[in-house]
Structure formats: C-alpha cells, structure tokens
Design an enzyme around this catalytic site. Structure first.
Site, PDB file in Angstrom:
ATOM      1  N   CYS A   1      -0.050   1.623  -5.447  1.00  0.00           N
ATOM      2  CA  CYS A   1      -1.039   2.514  -6.054  1.00  0.00           C
ATOM      3  C   CYS A   1      -0.426   3.883  -6.343  1.00  0.00           C
ATOM      4  CB  CYS A   1      -2.245   2.666  -5.137  1.00  0.00           C
ATOM      5  SG  CYS A   1      -3.154   1.135  -4.922  1.00  0.00           S
TER       6      CYS A   1
ATOM      7  N   HIS B   1       0.825  -1.206   0.000  1.00  0.00           N
ATOM      8  CA  HIS B   1       0.000   0.000   0.000  1.00  0.00           C
ATOM      9  C   HIS B   1       0.861   1.260   0.000  1.00  0.00           C
ATOM     10  CE1 HIS B   1      -3.791  -1.995   0.297  1.00  0.00           C
ATOM     11  NE2 HIS B   1      -3.552  -2.526   1.496  1.00  0.00           N
TER      12      HIS B   1
END
Length: 180
Positions: free
Chosen positions: A159, A101
């Site tokens: 991301c 993440h």
C-alpha cells in the site's frame, strides 16, 4: 479522552507485538522447510497450499529477512509476505507476485532503489532479482498482475503512501528481473 488514548495505544502495541510474533514463527517454519529440502536426496516436490510457509524473501539493503506465505488474504499477510496464488514461482519463467503490508513486513520498502537486490530462497533454490522499475497505481488497478507473461518477473506490491493512516488509496509496485 486520556483513557481512550491509552487504550488505543495499548491495543496498537499488542497488535504490533502479535504480528511480529506471527512473522517470526512463520520465518522459522519457512527456513526449516528450506533446510529440510536441502538435506533430502529425493526430487523436490513443490505444491504449496494456501497458508503454508513456502520460502524466504531477503532484502539485503534493508538487512531484512521475511517469510513468504502462500496466499494474500489477511490471515497470510499477518504472518509475512504473501505469494499471489496463481502466479508463477521462481524459475517458472512467468510473473511472481508478492504482497505485504506497508506497516509490517514492508515498513522500510520505500528505501529500496533501482539496482537493489531482492533474494528469494525457496526449497528448490535461491534466486536473486534486481529492481528495474517502480510505479504507483490506484488501489483497484489489477493490471500489474500479468500471470500470462512469458519471461520471469518478480513483482512486489504494498500500500502507498507509506505513512498513510487507514486504507491507503494507492499501491507501490516494484518490478525486478532475474540477476544475470
């Protein structure tokens, strides 16, 4: 409105604290696994199961040490960097895919540059990779995962954009090759 704002901040703070605690616990288990294997005199048996702590990813430029967990579901990614099941491991001469993440383990990954080192410590050895290329692709683009590759390549994904609020529309990809 103020109460709602305070509640949201409190919830976010608790989530960040919990995630950090889980990562630290996973890092200790991964480091212990590596130390235990170093002390053993028998052959290395490496057959990880989903959810197991399998190694450590070090980002020397960022002074960051992160646990590697087998699998990339939310339960694994909440504890560290996930190893994409079905891709290679270091020294297997294939593509190794690690994901994490952007707002937890890879909070500062955008600071890495071409030529920087990534070090993967596994129970069976330490492996250093040099960043050769980065790219940004759409979130649904799975062409970056190429397990049939015949040369060793470490691919790290997260991301993008890094400071995006919500589900980010893109993925930031780092490609690194073994240090000669």
């Amino acid at each position: 409105m103020i109460i709602v704002g305070i509640a949201l901040l409190g919830y976010s703070g608790i989530q960040m604290w919990s995630s950090n605690e889980q990562q630290q616990a996973a890092l200790l288990k991964a480091e212990q696994r590596i130390m235990d294997q170093a002390k053993s005199e028998g052959p290395v048996v490496f057959d990880p199961k989903i959810g197991e702590e399998i190694g450590v990813l070090s980002l020397p430029k960022l002074d960051s040490t992160l646990p590697i967990i087998e699998g990339v579901d939310e339960s694994e990614l909440s504890r560290g960097v996930g190893h994409y099941y079905g891709t290679s491991f270091p020294d297997d001469k294939g593509q190794i895919v690690l994901s994490g993440h952007r707002d937890t383990v890879f909070r500062r990954i955008g600071e890495l540059e071409i030529g920087d080192e990534l070090v993967v410590n596994m129970p069976y050895g330490n492996f250093t990779y040099i960043i050769e290329e980065t790219e940004i692709v759409e979130a649904g683009d799975t062409t970056v995962i190429r397990p049939e590759q015949d040369e060793e390549l470490l691919t790290v994904t997260t991301c993008y954009p890094f400071r995006y609020v919500g589900d980010a529309p893109d993925r930031y990809i780092i490609y690194a090759k073994p240090k000669s």
